[in-house]
Scaffold this motif. Structure first.
Motif: not given
Length: 80
Positions: A33-40, A42-48, A57-62, A64-68
């Protein structure tokens, strides 16, 4: 739930009474399940994205996680 990581097979791993370990079958990424979360994320918020600093990078991850983690139905839809 355990994946196939070697540290789960350690003879030094102490398992409390009343706890059962369930191992994933080989080659079963749909059970991670965590692989699904990080895949989502990565694909939808952190790719490209080109991030200039570690702080960017920290701000982008935070962000993305907050929105997710906002609406529970989003998490349920990704996990199903």
């Amino acid at each position: 739930m355990l994946d196939g990581a070697g540290w789960y097979r350690s003879k030094d791993l102490e398992i409390p009474n009343g706890v059962s370990l369930l191992r994933h079958p080989p080659l079963s990424p749909e059970l991670n399940w965590m692989g699904k979360v990080f895949g989502h994320l990565k694909s939808n918020k952190l790719a490209n994205r080109l991030l200039d600093t570690v702080e960017d990078a920290r701000e982008a991850v935070l962000e993305a996680w907050t929105e997710f983690a906002g609406p529970p139905d989003r998490i349920a839809s990704i996990m199903n």
